[in-house]
Design an enzyme around this catalytic site. Structure first.
Site, PDB file in Angstrom:
ATOM      1  N   VAL A  10       4.238  18.407   8.432  1.00 51.91           N
ATOM      2  CA  VAL A  10       4.813  18.238   7.088  1.00 51.91           C
ATOM      3  C   VAL A  10       5.910  19.273   6.839  1.00 51.91           C
ATOM      4  O   VAL A  10       6.220  19.603   5.704  1.00 51.91           O
ATOM      5  CB  VAL A  10       3.736  18.329   5.977  1.00 51.91           C
ATOM      6  CG1 VAL A  10       2.880  17.074   5.949  1.00 51.91           C
ATOM      7  CG2 VAL A  10       2.881  19.575   6.133  1.00 51.91           C
ATOM      8  N   ASP A  11       6.487  19.788   7.945  1.00 49.98           N
ATOM      9  CA  ASP A  11       7.501  20.836   7.795  1.00 49.98           C
ATOM     10  C   ASP A  11       8.699  20.390   6.950  1.00 49.98           C
ATOM     11  O   ASP A  11       9.217  21.172   6.140  1.00 49.98           O
ATOM     12  CB  ASP A  11       7.964  21.326   9.185  1.00 49.98           C
ATOM     13  CG  ASP A  11       8.421  20.189  10.089  1.00 49.98           C
ATOM     14  OD1 ASP A  11       7.833  19.084   9.993  1.00 49.98           O
ATOM     15  OD2 ASP A  11       9.350  20.382  10.882  1.00 49.98           O
TER      16      ASP A  11
ATOM     17  N   ARG B 150      -8.745   0.226   4.640  1.00 47.03           N
ATOM     18  CA  ARG B 150      -7.808   1.180   4.045  1.00 47.03           C
ATOM     19  C   ARG B 150      -6.515   0.492   3.636  1.00 47.03           C
ATOM     20  O   ARG B 150      -5.893   0.871   2.658  1.00 47.03           O
ATOM     21  CB  ARG B 150      -7.450   2.273   5.066  1.00 47.03           C
ATOM     22  CG  ARG B 150      -8.497   3.322   5.240  1.00 47.03           C
ATOM     23  CD  ARG B 150      -7.935   4.451   6.065  1.00 47.03           C
ATOM     24  NE  ARG B 150      -6.595   4.779   5.601  1.00 47.03           N
ATOM     25  CZ  ARG B 150      -5.617   5.285   6.346  1.00 47.03           C
ATOM     26  NH1 ARG B 150      -5.835   5.538   7.600  1.00 47.03           N
ATOM     27  NH2 ARG B 150      -4.443   5.539   5.844  1.00 47.03           N
TER      28      ARG B 150
ATOM     29  N   CYS C 220      -3.673  14.000  13.105  1.00 49.32           N
ATOM     30  CA  CYS C 220      -3.739  12.579  12.798  1.00 49.32           C
ATOM     31  C   CYS C 220      -3.775  11.848  14.120  1.00 49.32           C
ATOM     32  O   CYS C 220      -3.213  12.312  15.108  1.00 49.32           O
ATOM     33  CB  CYS C 220      -2.511  12.209  11.997  1.00 49.32           C
ATOM     34  SG  CYS C 220      -2.408  10.459  11.700  1.00 49.32           S
TER      35      CYS C 220
ATOM     36  N   ILE D 202       9.123   6.408  16.787  1.00 47.84           N
ATOM     37  CA  ILE D 202       8.817   7.118  15.526  1.00 47.84           C
ATOM     38  C   ILE D 202       7.644   8.088  15.725  1.00 47.84           C
ATOM     39  O   ILE D 202       7.721   9.243  15.319  1.00 47.84           O
ATOM     40  CB  ILE D 202       8.478   6.123  14.387  1.00 47.84           C
ATOM     41  CG1 ILE D 202       9.559   5.056  14.248  1.00 47.84           C
ATOM     42  CG2 ILE D 202       8.244   6.862  13.065  1.00 47.84           C
ATOM     43  CD1 ILE D 202      10.912   5.529  13.775  1.00 47.84           C
TER      44      ILE D 202
ATOM     45  N   ASP E 193       5.005   0.325  12.113  1.00 47.73           N
ATOM     46  CA  ASP E 193       3.731  -0.193  11.605  1.00 47.73           C
ATOM     47  C   ASP E 193       3.455  -1.636  12.018  1.00 47.73           C
ATOM     48  O   ASP E 193       2.392  -2.173  11.701  1.00 47.73           O
ATOM     49  CB  ASP E 193       3.677  -0.082  10.075  1.00 47.73           C
ATOM     50  CG  ASP E 193       3.462   1.349   9.610  1.00 47.73           C
ATOM     51  OD1 ASP E 193       3.199   2.212  10.456  1.00 47.73           O
ATOM     52  OD2 ASP E 193       3.559   1.598   8.389  1.00 47.73           O
TER      53      ASP E 193
ATOM     54  N   LYS F 216       0.834  -1.216   0.000  1.00 46.38           N
ATOM     55  CA  LYS F 216       0.000   0.000   0.000  1.00 46.38           C
ATOM     56  C   LYS F 216       0.859   1.253   0.000  1.00 46.38           C
ATOM     57  O   LYS F 216       0.646   2.164  -0.803  1.00 46.38           O
ATOM     58  CB  LYS F 216      -0.910   0.021   1.232  1.00 46.38           C
ATOM     59  CG  LYS F 216      -1.554   1.371   1.473  1.00 46.38           C
ATOM     60  CD  LYS F 216      -2.372   1.401   2.747  1.00 46.38           C
ATOM     61  CE  LYS F 216      -1.661   1.877   3.971  1.00 46.38           C
ATOM     62  NZ  LYS F 216      -1.444   3.324   4.096  1.00 46.38           N
ATOM     63  N   ASN F 217       1.838   1.300   0.919  1.00 45.83           N
ATOM     64  CA  ASN F 217       2.605   2.539   1.073  1.00 45.83           C
ATOM     65  C   ASN F 217       3.480   2.840  -0.127  1.00 45.83           C
ATOM     66  O   ASN F 217       3.906   3.977  -0.317  1.00 45.83           O
ATOM     67  CB  ASN F 217       3.455   2.489   2.350  1.00 45.83           C
ATOM     68  CG  ASN F 217       2.598   2.703   3.594  1.00 45.83           C
ATOM     69  OD1 ASN F 217       1.413   2.996   3.479  1.00 45.83           O
ATOM     70  ND2 ASN F 217       3.195   2.552   4.761  1.00 45.83           N
TER      71      ASN F 217
ATOM     72  N   ARG G  19       2.242  14.568  13.495  1.00 44.90           N
ATOM     73  CA  ARG G  19       2.593  14.310  12.095  1.00 44.90           C
ATOM     74  C   ARG G  19       2.630  15.566  11.224  1.00 44.90           C
ATOM     75  O   ARG G  19       1.855  15.724  10.279  1.00 44.90           O
ATOM     76  CB  ARG G  19       1.653  13.276  11.476  1.00 44.90           C
ATOM     77  CG  ARG G  19       1.809  11.926  12.109  1.00 44.90           C
ATOM     78  CD  ARG G  19       1.014  10.874  11.407  1.00 44.90           C
ATOM     79  NE  ARG G  19       1.721  10.242  10.314  1.00 44.90           N
ATOM     80  CZ  ARG G  19       1.244   9.204   9.633  1.00 44.90           C
ATOM     81  NH1 ARG G  19       0.076   8.716   9.903  1.00 44.90           N
ATOM     82  NH2 ARG G  19       1.946   8.674   8.664  1.00 44.90           N
TER      83      ARG G  19
HETATM   84  C1  UD1 Z   1       5.170   6.564   6.489  1.00 38.55           C
HETATM   85  C2  UD1 Z   1       4.157   5.453   6.345  1.00 38.55           C
HETATM   86  C3  UD1 Z   1       3.668   5.023   7.720  1.00 38.55           C
HETATM   87  C4  UD1 Z   1       4.832   4.661   8.607  1.00 38.55           C
HETATM   88  C5  UD1 Z   1       5.868   5.776   8.641  1.00 38.55           C
HETATM   89  C6  UD1 Z   1       7.136   5.407   9.398  1.00 38.55           C
HETATM   90  C7  UD1 Z   1       3.050   5.952   4.234  1.00 38.55           C
HETATM   91  C8  UD1 Z   1       1.809   6.349   3.548  1.00 38.55           C
HETATM   92  N1  UD1 Z   1       3.021   5.940   5.574  1.00 38.55           N
HETATM   93  O1  UD1 Z   1       4.508   7.661   7.091  1.00 38.55           O
HETATM   94  O2  UD1 Z   1       2.785   3.891   7.532  1.00 38.55           O
HETATM   95  O3  UD1 Z   1       4.361   4.445   9.912  1.00 38.55           O
HETATM   96  O4  UD1 Z   1       6.258   6.119   7.299  1.00 38.55           O
HETATM   97  O5  UD1 Z   1       7.685   4.263   8.876  1.00 38.55           O
HETATM   98  O6  UD1 Z   1       4.048   5.610   3.603  1.00 38.55           O
HETATM   99  N2  UD1 Z   1       7.824  14.247  10.673  1.00 38.55           N
HETATM  100  C9  UD1 Z   1       8.012  15.582  10.945  1.00 38.55           C
HETATM  101  N3  UD1 Z   1       7.948  16.469   9.912  1.00 38.55           N
HETATM  102  C10 UD1 Z   1       7.714  16.081   8.620  1.00 38.55           C
HETATM  103  C11 UD1 Z   1       7.539  14.702   8.356  1.00 38.55           C
HETATM  104  C12 UD1 Z   1       7.604  13.805   9.397  1.00 38.55           C
HETATM  105  O7  UD1 Z   1       8.225  15.974  12.095  1.00 38.55           O
HETATM  106  O8  UD1 Z   1       7.661  16.938   7.727  1.00 38.55           O
HETATM  107  C13 UD1 Z   1       7.902  13.255  11.772  1.00 38.55           C
HETATM  108  C14 UD1 Z   1       6.609  12.461  11.975  1.00 38.55           C
HETATM  109  O9  UD1 Z   1       5.695  13.164  12.764  1.00 38.55           O
HETATM  110  C15 UD1 Z   1       7.134  11.203  12.631  1.00 38.55           C
HETATM  111  C16 UD1 Z   1       8.498  11.000  11.972  1.00 38.55           C
HETATM  112  O10 UD1 Z   1       8.836  12.259  11.404  1.00 38.55           O
HETATM  113  O11 UD1 Z   1       7.302  11.414  14.011  1.00 38.55           O
HETATM  114  C17 UD1 Z   1       8.547   9.955  10.888  1.00 38.55           C
HETATM  115  O12 UD1 Z   1       7.480  10.151   9.997  1.00 38.55           O
HETATM  116  P1  UD1 Z   1       7.561   9.757   8.456  1.00 38.55           P
HETATM  117  O13 UD1 Z   1       8.699   8.802   8.248  1.00 38.55           O
HETATM  118  O14 UD1 Z   1       7.540  10.999   7.650  1.00 38.55           O
HETATM  119  O15 UD1 Z   1       6.207   8.979   8.262  1.00 38.55           O
HETATM  120  P2  UD1 Z   1       5.175   9.105   7.065  1.00 38.55           P
HETATM  121  O16 UD1 Z   1       5.904   9.267   5.785  1.00 38.55           O
HETATM  122  O17 UD1 Z   1       4.123  10.073   7.404  1.00 38.55           O
END
Ligand code: UD1
Length: 429
Positions: A127-128, A403, A120, A333, A311, A22-23, A125
């Site tokens: 997106v910075d 999902r 979330c 994480i 996960d 999926k991811n 979570r």
């Molecule tokens: C992806 C996976 C999710 C998995 C995660 C970690 C998808 C759709 N989802 O989520 O299933 O649990 O990887 O393996 O692929 N963070 C920030 N700022 C950012 C981005 C992330 O602070 O801009 C933080 C997040 O809050 C979290 C950490 O970084 O604490 C890791 O998140 P990230 O690896 O980005 O996870 P996702 O890509 O959202």
């Protein structure tokens, strides 16, 4: 909303074919926005999330055709032209990964307006990192009323980007934008998850120049345009790990086929430490457990790949509820990713949570109950617990399971589980 009802106690024996990841699939679908040529994705999982992203991509101008190919389900996506560069709140809110259309839209159309994903259930979570990376690539970013407005009218420019910590989504998003940037981009502290390698392989088949995907340093030489390609989605390592844990919980012998055991080595080592029998083969893995013998409690921390995946944390916690001794689970994480703990406790589990650490004291028996969870992996951990609980466990809000898991109850019942879907009006399926 549908529910899943499980009567615990049946062993699992047989084979379970694993679906495409999926991811990976959802990022590969977003990659189709980068070209006006068709992208054919094979080994596609059919899930609520992929259907959902398909609808968003159609809104942006993609033609999305789902069909049965020779090797199973496939999706052909073609965006001859971007007809809208706007991803509205109601669509992004429902699936966070929709946010990943921002980079491809800016790279191809020079501008985009994409809703911020919002809160979330598994932590803040933000997106910075995604936005900083796009800015480093030369996009101007403004935030108004919950939307990101990104502009790069003269195209993106290659840049050096070093992430402060590993982010799967930000690494993928940067790749999706940098492939069409002018010049070289170097991504440091990149995520190494197999889904990154899969995305890079697909982009390379489309004509991108990428080196080092799957390592912490990725180099991308931007190209002026990308073309079409055919690409097979990698097997879903989280689905593989989930069924491995289901088999370990129920006992019996289950062969997971069409998968890669090396993708879940950190999990398999912990399962062996707990006393589960594992036989690894090239494209399958067999799980063997004598349910008369109690497993041993083991301790682990979640980490970026190749460490133990967050996960699979909830599912492993379910296994530990019946193990002998105390298991300490540290979630490094995501904050707030133990919402399954109180639900497991409803089945009789003994778990205490303090900050990012959960302590599970194994009990002799679990007892079926009504439970519910607010995220995908947490929901499936309750199904796993239900497989070994006495009596009936009913997991509410099956929406989350749909999902991310393709035909979950069909795959488990084919191996002997007593599991069925119950419609809201109580009519059984
Ligand atoms: C992806 C996976 C999710 C998995 C995660 C970690 C998808 C759709 N989802 O989520 O299933 O649990 O990887 O393996 O692929 N963070 C920030 N700022 C950012 C981005 C992330 O602070 O801009 C933080 C997040 O809050 C979290 C950490 O970084 O604490 C890791 O998140 P990230 O690896 O980005 O996870 P996702 O890509 O959202």
């Amino acid at each position: 909303m549908d529910r899943i009802a499980i009567v615990g106690g049946a062993q699992l024996n047989g084979e379970i074919p694993i679906s495409g990841a999926k991811n990976s699939a959802i990022k590969l679908m977003a990659a189709s926005l980068l070209t006006d040529q068709p992208l054919r994705l094979t080994n596609m999982p059919r899930l609520a999330d992929t259907r959902f992203l398909g609808r968003l991509l159609q809104r942006l101008g993609a033609e999305v055709v789902e069909r049965d190919g020779e090797a199973g389900a496939e999706t052909v996506l073609r965006t001859s032209e971007i007809v809208s560069a706007i991803a509205p709140y109601d669509l992004v809110r429902q699936m966070r990964a929709s946010f990943n259309v921002l980079g491809p839209l800016v790279a191809r159309a020079g501008h985009a307006k994409v809703s911020l994903p919002g809160g979330c259930t598994i932590g803040a979570r933000p997106v910075d990192l995604h936005l900083k990376a796009l800015e480093a690539l030369g996009a101007s970013i403004d935030l108004h009323e919950g939307y990101v407005y990104a502009q790069a009218p003269r195209g993106l420019k290659g840049a050096e980007i070093e992430f402060p910590f590993v982010s799967v989504g930000a690494t993928e998003h940067t790749l999706l934008a940098a492939v069409l940037a002018d010049g070289e981009t170097v991504i440091r502290k990149a995520a190494c998850e197999p889904e990154i390698g899969d995305l890079a392989e697909c982009l390379t088949a489309m004509g991108a120049q990428i080196e080092g995907a799957g390592t912490p340093t990725i180099r991308v030489k931007g190209v002026a345009r990308l073309g079409g390609a055919t690409h097979s989605v990698i097997p879903d390592r989280i689905e593989t790990g989930t069924f491995a844990l289901a088999a370990a919980m129920a006992g019996g012998e289950v062969r997971l086929t069409k998968t890669r055991s090396d993708f879940i080595e950190a999990l398999l080592l912990k399962m062996e430490e707990a006393g589960v029998g594992i036989a690894r083969a090239a494209d399958s893995v067999t799980i063997k457990r004598d349910s008369a013998k109690r497993l041993k409690a083991v301790t682990f921390d979640t980490e970026p790949y190749p460490g133990f995946p967050t996960d699979l944390q909830a599912q492993f916690m379910a296994l530990m509820t019946l193990a002998d001794g105390e298991s300490v689970i540290r979630e490094s994480i995501f904050e707030n990713r133990f919402m399954h703990a109180p639900e497991l406790a409803r089945l009789g589990a003994e778990i205490t949570v303090q900050g990012g650490e959960a302590r599970v004291t194994g009990v002799e028996k679990l007892f079926g109950a009504q439970v519910m969870a607010t995220d995908l992996r947490a929901s499936v951990s309750l199904v796993i617990a239900g497989l070994a609980a006495r009596g009936e466990t009913v997991v509410n809000r099956v929406y989350h399971l749909d999902r991310g898991f393709e035909r979950l109850e069909a795959k488990l019942s084919a191996c002997g589980a007593d599991i069925r879907r119950v419609r809201d009006n109580s009519e059984e399926l």
